[in-house]
Design a protein around this motif. Structure first.
Motif, mmCIF file in Angstrom:
data_model
loop_
_atom_site.group_PDB
_atom_site.id
_atom_site.type_symbol
_atom_site.label_atom_id
_atom_site.label_comp_id
_atom_site.label_asym_id
_atom_site.label_seq_id
_atom_site.Cartn_x
_atom_site.Cartn_y
_atom_site.Cartn_z
ATOM 1 N N ARG A 8 0.843 -1.182 0.000
ATOM 2 C CA ARG A 8 0.000 0.000 0.000
ATOM 3 C C ARG A 8 0.882 1.236 0.000
ATOM 4 O O ARG A 8 1.823 1.338 0.782
ATOM 5 N N HIS A 11 -2.740 6.393 -1.576
ATOM 6 C CA HIS A 11 -4.045 6.012 -2.118
ATOM 7 C C HIS A 11 -3.970 4.809 -3.040
ATOM 8 O O HIS A 11 -4.974 4.393 -3.588
ATOM 9 N N LEU A 13 -2.377 0.924 -4.531
ATOM 10 C CA LEU A 13 -1.846 -0.405 -4.229
ATOM 11 C C LEU A 13 -0.811 -0.742 -5.295
ATOM 12 O O LEU A 13 -1.011 -0.481 -6.478
ATOM 13 N N MET A 36 -8.454 -6.063 -1.290
ATOM 14 C CA MET A 36 -7.595 -5.011 -0.742
ATOM 15 C C MET A 36 -8.113 -3.633 -1.149
ATOM 16 O O MET A 36 -8.054 -2.683 -0.367
ATOM 17 N N VAL A 37 -8.596 -3.499 -2.379
ATOM 18 C CA VAL A 37 -9.146 -2.218 -2.837
ATOM 19 C C VAL A 37 -10.294 -1.821 -1.933
ATOM 20 O O VAL A 37 -10.400 -0.684 -1.470
ATOM 21 N N THR A 40 -8.919 -0.995 1.771
ATOM 22 C CA THR A 40 -8.077 0.191 1.962
ATOM 23 C C THR A 40 -8.618 1.436 1.279
ATOM 24 O O THR A 40 -7.984 2.477 1.326
ATOM 25 N N ALA A 42 -8.541 2.107 -1.750
ATOM 26 C CA ALA A 42 -7.526 2.542 -2.700
ATOM 27 C C ALA A 42 -8.190 3.170 -3.921
ATOM 28 O O ALA A 42 -9.275 2.767 -4.334
ATOM 29 N N VAL A 45 -4.605 1.053 -8.700
ATOM 30 C CA VAL A 45 -3.822 -0.174 -8.583
ATOM 31 C C VAL A 45 -2.730 -0.118 -9.649
ATOM 32 O O VAL A 45 -3.012 0.145 -10.811
#
Lengths: 136, 140
Positions: A8, A11, A13, A36-37, A40, A42, A45
């Motif tokens: 991470r 903002h 990944l 994960m998005v 977090t 995010a 990516v």
């Protein structure tokens, strides 16, 4: 069990694929990235494929899936560092990698993601301005 | 005028599981490096081989791949023969079309691989199996 690490960075990944992925590993990466998005929040990516020597239709589909799924979760995907031979082979194979942003290297990929966030923020500010106008 | 290529080296590998794909690709690469194939042709060969081996696993329940170093005139190359005892392909012309698939994939495997290789032949008999033979020349 083997796993591809997801880092991470603010903002974003960051994923660096260092080995030729076998199918299960690629499918796990897809699932891990999407969760994960969500976890977090995010906004982007970044996938570094500079050490990947082969992208076949399966791997191409995984990259496409990641981009589409992330987009639904409001995050953009950039694939960076593709080897020239891999790019030529992908096009001849007939795999256009639709919906996937690409950049030459990690630095440019980060710039691209940042510019996308800035654009979104500007849009939101404009919308907010419109709102205040209408209440006056 | 076509001369039959001379086989210089023969290697076989049984592919029955999805985890065999990556070792198989490394094996093909080893042979390609041995004959001094350019990086671009290596990438095309291995990508095509990967597509075919996946097809074999998905539709033919795995099979045997023959990896040969062949020589014709001044040129040398790699010839791969994928042999499965699966259900066979009823309509090869259709299977060779871009975008045609009976599975969930994108239908690029066979036509895409044909574009990546120098020579491509496919023989299939329903109920008996499918054999795909491809050749990539070192300077092709």
């Amino acid at each position: 069990m083997e796993k591809i690490p997801i880092l991470r960075m603010g903002h974003f990944l960051l994923v660096t694929i260092q080995v030729d992925l076998y199918d299960q590993l690629a499918e796990n990466l897809e699932a891990d990235l999407v969760s994960m998005v969500s976890k977090t929040n995010a906004k982007g990516v970044l996938i570094d494929v500079s050490s990947v020597s082969i992208i076949d239709s399966f791997m191409g589909r995984i990259l496409g899936n990641i981009a589409t799924m992330s987009k639904i979760m409001d995050a953009d995907t950039v694939v960076v560092g593709m080897q020239p031979a891999v790019a030529i082979t992908l096009v001849e194979l007939g795999l256009p990698l639709k919906g996937v942003y690409t950049a030459l290297n990690v630095e440019r990929g980060m710039e691209l993601l940042r510019s996308k966030i800035l654009l979104e923020e500007e849009d939101q500010e404009e919308e907010n301005d419109d709102d205040t106008d209408s209440t006056e | 005028m076509t001369t039959t290529p001379i086989v210089l080296n023969r290697d076989t590998m049984t592919v029955t599981r999805e985890t065999d794909v990556v070792p198989f690709r490394s094996r093909v690469k080893e042979h390609a490096v041995k004959i001094g194939m350019s990086l671009l042709n290596q990438t095309k060969l291995i990508t095509g081989a990967s597509e075919l081996v996946r097809n074999m696993l998905k539709y033919g329940n795995g099979g045997i791949v023959k990896i040969e170093i062949v020589s014709k005139g001044r040129d040398s190359g790699i010839r791969l023969t994928f042999e499965d005892k699966g259900p066979g392909i009823p309509n090869i012309d259709k299977a060779m079309q871009d975008g045609f698939t009976t599975g969930r994939s994108m239908g690029l495997g066979l036509p895409g691989t044909k574009r990546l290789m120098n020579e491509f032949t496919i023989k299939s008999e329903v109920g008996v199996g499918t054999t795909v033979t491809v050749t990539k020349w070192k300077n092709g």
